[in-house]
Design an enzyme around this catalytic site. Structure first.
Site, PDB file in Angstrom:
ATOM      1  N   ARG A   1       0.818  -1.201   0.000  1.00 62.49           N
ATOM      2  CA  ARG A   1       0.000   0.000   0.000  1.00 62.49           C
ATOM      3  C   ARG A   1       0.850   1.248   0.000  1.00 62.49           C
ATOM      4  O   ARG A   1       1.996   1.234   0.414  1.00 62.49           O
ATOM      5  CB  ARG A   1      -0.869   0.030   1.259  1.00 62.49           C
ATOM      6  CG  ARG A   1      -1.898  -1.052   1.267  1.00 62.49           C
ATOM      7  CD  ARG A   1      -2.989  -0.703   0.322  1.00 62.49           C
ATOM      8  NE  ARG A   1      -4.052  -1.666   0.371  1.00 62.49           N
ATOM      9  CZ  ARG A   1      -5.120  -1.608  -0.374  1.00 62.49           C
ATOM     10  NH1 ARG A   1      -5.272  -0.649  -1.230  1.00 62.49           N
ATOM     11  NH2 ARG A   1      -6.060  -2.518  -0.294  1.00 62.49           N
TER      12      ARG A   1
ATOM     13  N   MET B   1     -13.413  -3.740   0.847  1.00 67.10           N
ATOM     14  CA  MET B   1     -12.409  -2.689   0.768  1.00 67.10           C
ATOM     15  C   MET B   1     -11.423  -2.936  -0.374  1.00 67.10           C
ATOM     16  O   MET B   1     -10.963  -1.994  -1.024  1.00 67.10           O
ATOM     17  CB  MET B   1     -11.642  -2.611   2.090  1.00 67.10           C
ATOM     18  CG  MET B   1     -12.466  -2.130   3.273  1.00 67.10           C
ATOM     19  SD  MET B   1     -12.743  -0.349   3.267  1.00 67.10           S
ATOM     20  CE  MET B   1     -11.127   0.227   3.798  1.00 67.10           C
ATOM     21  N   GLU B   2     -11.096  -4.197  -0.621  1.00 67.80           N
ATOM     22  CA  GLU B   2     -10.066  -4.514  -1.603  1.00 67.80           C
ATOM     23  C   GLU B   2     -10.568  -4.522  -3.036  1.00 67.80           C
ATOM     24  O   GLU B   2      -9.849  -4.107  -3.946  1.00 67.80           O
ATOM     25  CB  GLU B   2      -9.430  -5.869  -1.270  1.00 67.80           C
ATOM     26  CG  GLU B   2      -8.666  -5.905   0.045  1.00 67.80           C
ATOM     27  CD  GLU B   2      -7.450  -4.996   0.041  1.00 67.80           C
ATOM     28  OE1 GLU B   2      -6.994  -4.592  -1.053  1.00 67.80           O
ATOM     29  OE2 GLU B   2      -6.944  -4.689   1.135  1.00 67.80           O
ATOM     30  N   SER B   3     -11.767  -5.023  -3.266  1.00 70.64           N
ATOM     31  CA  SER B   3     -12.233  -5.134  -4.655  1.00 70.64           C
ATOM     32  C   SER B   3     -13.721  -4.849  -4.827  1.00 70.64           C
ATOM     33  O   SER B   3     -14.294  -5.210  -5.845  1.00 70.64           O
ATOM     34  CB  SER B   3     -11.929  -6.538  -5.195  1.00 70.64           C
ATOM     35  OG  SER B   3     -12.741  -7.509  -4.555  1.00 70.64           O
TER      36      SER B   3
END
Length: 473
Positions: A47, A184-186
């Site tokens: 990140r 949150m990720e995808s």
């Protein structure tokens, strides 16, 4: 900056060309991959180091590229690569093959995955574009835990209820937490990334800015292909190499991905998210997830609270925190979920949280406070909880990168050492900032605010000129 990186790439080009010439003469030996290239924490996703950068997930359907070297995009035309750079990239690939074979990769795997591979200048441009400005945590959370994301998460929990229940039973990680990471990720699989992972990692490894790290990820990606988990053309993800529904980096995949469906493959790429969700739970369990414990809770601090106690290193029992007057945000008695620390992500003027062991576990996925709070809060909302009650200091803004470096330099110049003036507000900088705040009679919340920087600017004494990142001895 661009000239420095071009010069660095030219050096790599020349070195790689020499290696190829050596190979053609039969004199080159295999060079093992440096151990330092492995990602120390094996976090699923590399990140940005800025704590409040907004996630790049989008609520839109996936668009699969027509072939492995073209990415569907409505954006600007990618920059062109010179013939010399392309030759240098091909020379680097030839030299890399020797190092990859030394790591146990077969010629067949390398031929399959590296055939016709081309350098991607757009990825290098993306890697170099780091915004000077930072999104405030309240804006980040409004986007990360939006009504739409909550609604989509509730739908995902219904649609995948059986799988998520079995994952929770196997690993002891709340299904809402797994779903929150997925969201949150995808955005629950809607935006997994469509770039060719091998091409992306090879480009970043050749470019050289973080070459050792990305070469280690490329080796891992090729090991995944060799194991038969995925075809090279189906190994897609983000430009930085993160893959699948929950955006694992290749080294993390090798260490933690699981075959929950029992089909002989750890498939985190397909439309079926089962293996990806189970792998996420397995990852969190591996780092010490405590079943039944929250990530944190919003609390109310007493008027006389000693803000020097708001430090992640200071953990106390619920009883100890109760004795100094900390309550739930609604005024109720602080529950006992084990030892906890007080976290003030926006300083004394914003929301306060009591954070537990599970906060640190989510941190292993992504170390930014905003991300961890986002995952935790989204999981709570999926369970039916309401929004945070305390408002944020919306009349302020986070410091820019240049201002953070200036803050560090001025703190060190005032006798409160921060170490390297690199613009990262880590534990050492926060400790130096608290020391300055105490000495100046300010609230010692350790928050890098514009008001503190202005106070430092008005302080007498010499301050190092703002230039390249410097180390203070």
């Amino acid at each position: 900056m661009r000239n420095d990186r071009s010069a660095q790439r030219q050096m790599i080009l020349q070195a790689a060309t020499i290696v190829v010439l050596m190979i053609s003469g039969g004199h080159a030996g295999a060079s093992p991959l440096p151990a330092a290239g492995l990602q120390a924490s094996l976090r699923p996703l590399a990140r940005p180091e800025v704590a409040h950068t907004v996630a790049t997930t989008q609520l839109r359907p996936r668009v699969r590229p027509a072939n492995r070297h073209r990415v569907a995009s409505a954006g600007p035309v990618p920059p062109k690569i010179s013939p010399a750079e392309q030759r240098g990239f091909h020379a680097w690939i030839a030299a890399f093959r020797l190092r990859a074979q030394a790591e146990g990769l077969s010629r067949a795997t390398l031929d399959q995955a590296l055939a016709d591979l081309e350098f991607d200048p757009d990825i290098v441009q993306r890697d170099g574009n780091q915004s000077e400005f930072v999104t405030p945590i309240w804006t980040y959370l409004e986007r990360a835990v939006s009504d739409t994301r909550i609604e989509n998460g509730q739908a995902a929990l219904r649609d995948h209820e059986d799988v998520l229940n079995r994952v929770e039973a196997r690993y002891g990680v709340d299904k809402e937490v797994v779903a929150a990471v997925w969201g949150m990720e995808s955005n629950y699989g809607r935006f997994r990334g469509e770039r060719d992972i091998v091409r992306s990692l090879a480009t970043l490894a050749f470019d050289g800015r973080r070459g050792v790290f990305f070469e280690s990820q490329l080796i891992a990606a090729l090991q995944i292909i060799q194991a038969g988990d995925v075809d090279p053309r189906a190994m897609t993800g983000s430009w930085a190499g993160a893959m699948g529904h929950t955006q694992f980096m290749p080294t993390s995949y090798l260490a933690y991905a699981v075959d929950f469906t029992g089909d002989g493959k750890r498939d985190i790429w397909s439309d079926d998210p089962t293996d990806a969700l189970a792998s996420t739970a397995a990852y969190l369990k591996r780092y010490g997830w405590v079943k039944g414990q929250p990530w944190g809770i919003e609390v109310k601090l007493p008027p006389e609270f000693d803000y020097a106690q708001a430090d992640r290193k200071i953990t106390k029992s619920a009883q100890a925190w109760r004795q100094i007057g900390i309550t739930r945000v609604d005024g109720g008695s602080l529950p006992d979920h084990g030892k906890a620390a007080v976290l003030l992500p926006a300083g004394a003027g914003g929301a306060a949280f009591m954070v537990y062991r599970n906060f640190a576990v989510i941190e292993r996925y992504n170390a930014a406070d905003a991300y961890v709070i986002g995952v935790g809060h989204l999981s709570d909302r999926l369970k039916g909880a309401g929004p945070f009650r305390t408002d944020w200091p919306r009349d302020t803004r986070p410091l820019t990168y240049k201002e953070r470096r200036e803050l560090q330099e001025r703190l060190s110049g005032a006798g409160h050492e921060t170490g390297v003036a690199d613009g990262r507000i880590g534990p050492r900088t926060r400790a130096a900032l608290r020391a300055y705040q105490i000495a100046a009679g300010l609230t010692p919340d350790g928050y890098a605010s514009l008001s503190v920087l202005k106070r430092l600017r008005s302080s007498p004494g010499e301050t190092p000129e703002l230039g390249a990142p410097q180390r203070f001895n």
